[in-house]
Design an enzyme around this catalytic site. Structure first.
Site, PDB file in Angstrom:
ATOM      1  N   GLU A   1       0.718  -1.258   0.057  1.00  0.00           N
ATOM      2  CA  GLU A   1       0.042   0.021  -0.003  1.00  0.00           C
ATOM      3  C   GLU A   1       0.800   1.143   0.095  1.00  0.00           C
ATOM      4  OE1 GLU A   1      -4.137  -1.308   2.114  1.00  0.00           O
ATOM      5  OE2 GLU A   1      -2.609  -1.037   3.496  1.00  0.00           O
TER       6      GLU A   1
ATOM      7  N   GLU B   1      -6.764  -7.394  -1.383  1.00  0.00           N
ATOM      8  CA  GLU B   1      -7.340  -7.315  -0.170  1.00  0.00           C
ATOM      9  C   GLU B   1      -8.956  -6.908  -0.203  1.00  0.00           C
ATOM     10  OE1 GLU B   1      -5.524  -5.001   2.771  1.00  0.00           O
ATOM     11  OE2 GLU B   1      -3.471  -5.778   2.598  1.00  0.00           O
TER      12      GLU B   1
END
Length: 673
Positions: free
Chosen positions: A200, A280
C-alpha cells in the site's frame, strides 16, 4: 474446445480426469511445470499455461498457534479456495538487529515463526501461496511490522531509499529468501506463485505528491537478485491512490471493502490490458479501544461485493479469511488528523471474517462457499468436507490466591535493565537489549523529589506515548480510562504539555514520583509523518512546579514470557490491601482434568476503566480494557496443559481477583448485527 474467461482450452486432459475429482496441484502441474503465474491479459491469469482464477484467503501464521495452522488451512481449502496469502512481520523475524528468528529463537512468539513449515503445509493442503514479505506490512500490527530498533537512528526514514534503511531491509530480505527461495512454483516445485512488493505504498504520502518509486524498484530487484522467479505485484486502493504505489511493469491490484466496480474501472485506466486482482477484499474490519462497537461489514454487503468481484472476472484474496489474534503487545494503531488523533487496536483480530478468531464458521463462510462454487471455472476439482469446529469449554470460575505489587516487580528486574539518566529517554533509546532499546510493554520513570507540603504541579512536555499513570509514593493519583472526555486530561495521548495538580500530604519531605507509561502500540499506516513512533516520554522533559526534573531511574517492564515465568516471592493474598492503590499482578490456578480445549477469559467485571494484560502459563494472550468493545480474550487449547495452569492478570488501575471463563467469543455490540 471450450472458452474459459476468454481462453480456448482443450478439454481432453479434463475428460481424462473426469472419472475422479482432482486436486488443484493435479490439475495445474499435470505434465510438469513449465511456467509460473502470468497476468496474461484482461481475460485473466495463466498458471503453468492454464487459465487460473485466484481464490485466496489471508491466514497469518504469526497470529495462529502453529498446531492450529492445518485446521485453518483445511477450512480455507474447503471453502473452495486454491491459494493462501500471508504477510511476514519483520519485527518478529528480526527483533534485534542481526538477530533473526524463524522459530529458532527464544522469543515470546518464536514457536509461531516457522514460515517455511507454514508454506510447506499449505502445499500439503492443496493450496498455492502468495507471500507478502514486506518489509512493511501494515496489517494492524505494531509499526506495520517494522522493528522498533530502526528508530534509534535519528536520521531514519523508513520505507524510503535512505541508505540506513535499505541496508537493513536488504539484510532482512536476504534472510527471508534463504528460507523460501526453493519453495517457489518454478524453483523447487513449491507452492509460492507470487510476491508483493512492499505494501500500500500509494498511501505513504500526501495527496498526489510523488512517492519514492526507486525504493520500490530496489526491493523488487533485490528479491530477483535473491532468486525470486514468481510474479510480482503491488496493492493499493486505486480510486484513492492511482498508480502512486506501483512498480513500473508489475501488476497493480486493488484493496477495498465495497464499491468494487469503481475500483475495477480505475484499474482499467491504469492498466487496461491486465487482469483484475483484489489483493485485499476486506471481509470485515478491525476494532479499536474506545470505539464502542465491534466493527465489520454486513453479510449482505459482503455477499454483494464478492458477487461483483466474480462478475467482473476478478481474482480475489479474502482479507481476512481468518484474522486470528495479535498476541502479546503486537497489536497496531492508527493516527488521525483530528481528535483524538490516535487509536490503538484491540488484541483480537477477529475482523468479522468468514472464520472467527477461534476458527469457527460464520454466515460469511457459507456465503463465500456458495459464490465460489457458482463461479468455479475448473470442473471435477476435489472439494473436501468441512472440518469440525473446535470444542470450547467454559471452565469453572477461579479466584486469585497471590499477587505482586508494582514495587515487587521492579525489585525482580535484572540490574542491567535499570537505567539511570539525567533526562527521560524514549523506550527505543534505552541502552538495553544489546543497544536495541525497548520495543514493547511499559516503562516506569522514577524521580526522588524534595517537595514542600501543599500543592504542586507536574507537567509532561510534548505528548505522552501513550497512556501514563502518575503515582506519588506508590499511590496512584490519576484516574482510570472510562470515557472519551478524559482524553483531554493529563496522562493521555491527544494533547501536549498537560499538567496535573497534586498535594504533598506528608509535609516537607522527599517523595517518590513515578510515571508509568504504557506503549499501547505504534502506528501502522499513513503518510511518512505518522512513522515517527517512539514511545514513553519521547518529546520532552518533565517539569515540577515549572522546573525541569533531572535525575531519573527508568524501569523497562517488557513482560517477556521468560521474565514472567521467573517471577517469585509472591505475596500470599489475592490482592494488596484496599489502601494500596497501584498497578498489580495477580495470580490464579486453573486446573484441567482432561485434554484442554479452547476457551475464552471474560473481562467483564474487571472494572469499567481498568486495563492490562493476561498471561497463560507465561504466554501473553493480549490486552484487555474496560473501555471496550472487546469483552473476551481467546485462549487456544495448545496454550493449556492437563493439570494446573497459571493465569496472571496485570492491572493498571484495580487488582483482578476473579477470573471467569466462557465458551463464547464476545467482541462487543456488533455494528452490523
Amino acid at each position: 474446445m471450450i472458452k474459459f474467461s476468454g481462453f480456448f482450452v482443450c478439454l481432453l486432459p479434463l475428460l481424462a480426469l473426469a472419472q475422479n475429482d482432482v486436486t488443484w496441484y493435479d490439475y495445474y502441474t499435470a505434465g510438469g511445470r513449465t511456467s509460473g503465474l502470468i497476468p496474461a491479459s484482461k481475460d485473466g491469469f495463466l498458471l503453468n499455461g492454464k487459465p487460473f482464477h485466484i481464490i485466496s484467503g489471508a491466514v497469518h501464521y504469526f497470529r495462529i498457534h502453529p498446531t492450529q495452522w492445518r485446521d485453518r488451512l483445511r477450512k480455507l481449502r474447503a471453502v473452495g479456495a486454491n491459494t493462501v496469502e500471508t504477510y511476514m512481520p519483520w519485527n518478529l523475524h528480526e527483533p534485534r538487529r542481526g538477530d533473526y528468528d524463524f522459530s529458532e529463537g527464544q522469543n515470546d512468539l518464536s514457536a509461531f515463526l516457522n514460515v517455511t513449515a507454514f508454506v510447506e503445509m499449505a502445499q500439503e493442503e492443496d493450496l498455492f501461496v502468495i507471500l507478502r514479505p514486506g518489509p512493511y506490512i501494515c496489517s494492524e500490527w505494531d509499526f506495520g511490522g517494522l522493528p522498533s530498533w530502526l528508530l534509534r537512528d535519528p536520521e531514519m526514514k523508513v520505507r524510503t531509499s535512505y541508505p540506513g534503511y535499505l541496508q537493513v531491509a536488504d539484510d532482512y530480505l536476504t534472510q527471508v529468501f534463504s528460507r523460501v527461495v526453493n519453495l517457489q512454483f518454478q524453483k523447487g516445485d513449491g507452492p509460492i506463485i507470487a510476491f508483493q512488493v512492499e505494501n500500500e505504498y500509494g498511501a505513504f504520502g500526501v495527496g498526489d505528491e510523488p512517492r519514492d518509486t526507486e525504493y520500490l524498484i530496489h526491493l523488487r530487484d533485490k528479491m530477483i537478485a535473491l532468486g525470486a522467479t514468481e510474479m510480482f505485484f503491488t496493492s493499493d486502493t486505486p480510486t484513492n491512490n492511482g498508480d502512486l504505489g506501483a512498480v513500473p511493469g508489475e501488476l497493480q491490484t486493488a484493496n477495498f471493502q465495497n464499491n468494487a466496480d469503481a475500483q475495477f474501472d480505475a484499474l482499467d485506466i491504469l492498466q487496461p490490458d491486465k487482469p483484475y486482482m483484489v489483493t485485499e477484499f476486506w471481509s470485515g474490519w478491525f476494532d479499536q479501544w474506545g470505539k464502542g462497537y465491534h466493527d465489520g461489514s454486513s453479510l449482505e454487503d459482503f455477499s454483494y461485493t464478492l458477487e461483483r468481484i466474480f462478475t467482473r472476472n476478478s481474482s480475489v484474496n479474502f482479507y481476512m479469511f481468518i484474522g486470528g489474534t495479535s498476541f502479546g503487545f503486537m497489536n497496531g494503531a492508527n493516527q488521525f488528523a483530528e481528535f483524538p488523533f490516535y487509536a490503538a487496536d484491540v488484541s483480537s483480530y477477529d475482523y468479522d471474517g468468514p472464520l472467527t478468531e477461534a476458527g469457527d464458521y460464520t454466515d460469511k463462510y457459507y456465503a463465500a462457499k456458495d459464490l465460489i462454487a457458482q463461479f468455479n471455472r475448473v470442473p471435477n476439482i476435489y472439494m473436501p468436507a468441512l472440518p469440525a469446529e473446535s470444542v470450547k469449554t467454559a471452565y469453572p470460575e477461579i479466584q486469585t490466591t497471590q499477587h505482586l505489587t508494582l514495587e515487587d516487580l521492579l525489585l525482580q528486574l535484572p540490574s542491567n535493565l535499570v537505567i539511570q539518566s539525567d533526562n527521560v529517554l524514549a523506550m527505543e533509546d534505552l541502552p538495553i537489549n544489546n543497544d536495541n532499546g525497548q520495543s514493547y510493554g511499559y516503562i516506569l520513570y522514577r524521580n526522588s523529589a524534595p517537595l514542600t507540603g501543599g500543592s504542586h504541579t507536574i507537567q509532561t512536555i510534548g505528548h505522552v506515548r501513550d497512556l501514563a499513570v502518575l503515582m506519588l509514593d506508590q499511590q496512584r493519583l490519576t484516574s482510570d480510562w472510562k470515557n472519551d472526555a478524559q482524553l483531554n486530561d493529563f496522562g493521555f495521548w491527544p494533547l501536549p504539555n498537560q499538567t496535573f495538580d497534586f498535594n504533598a500530604d506528608k509535609g516537607d519531605a522527599t517523595y517518590v514520583v513515578d510515571l508509568l507509561v504504557e506503549n499501547m502500540a505504534r502506528n501502522n499506516f499513513g503518510p511518512p509523518s505518522y512513522f515517527y513512533q517512539k514511545r514513553g516520554l519521547p518529546e520532552g522533559p518533565v517539569l515540577l512546579d515549572n522546573e525541569e526534573v533531572v535525575g531519573w531511574t527508568m524501569f523497562p517492564l517488557e513482560f517477556t514470557s521468560a521474565w514472567v515465568r521467573s517471577l517469585k516471592n509472591w505475596n500470599n493474598s489475592p490482592a494488596p490491601p484496599s489502601t494500596a492503590n497501584s498497578p498489580t499482578l495477580t495470580k490464579a490456578t486453573l486446573s484441567i482434568s482432561g485434554d484442554p480445549t479452547d476457551t475464552f477469559i471474560t473481562t467483564v467485571g474487571w472494572g469499567d476503566g481498568n486495563r492490562g494484560v493476561v498471561f497463560v502459563n507465561g504466554f501473553n494472550i493480549g490486552r484487555y480494557s474496560g473501555i471496550g468493545p472487546t469483552k473476551t480474550l481467546y485462549i487456544p487449547a495448545p496454550l493449556l496443559n492437563r493439570g494446573d495452569n497459571t493465569i496472571l492478570v496485570w492491572s493498571l488501575f484495580e487488582p483482578v481477583t476473579t477470573i471467569t471463563f466462557s465458551d463464547q467469543l464476545d467482541l462487543g455490540v456488533p455494528l452490523h448485527p
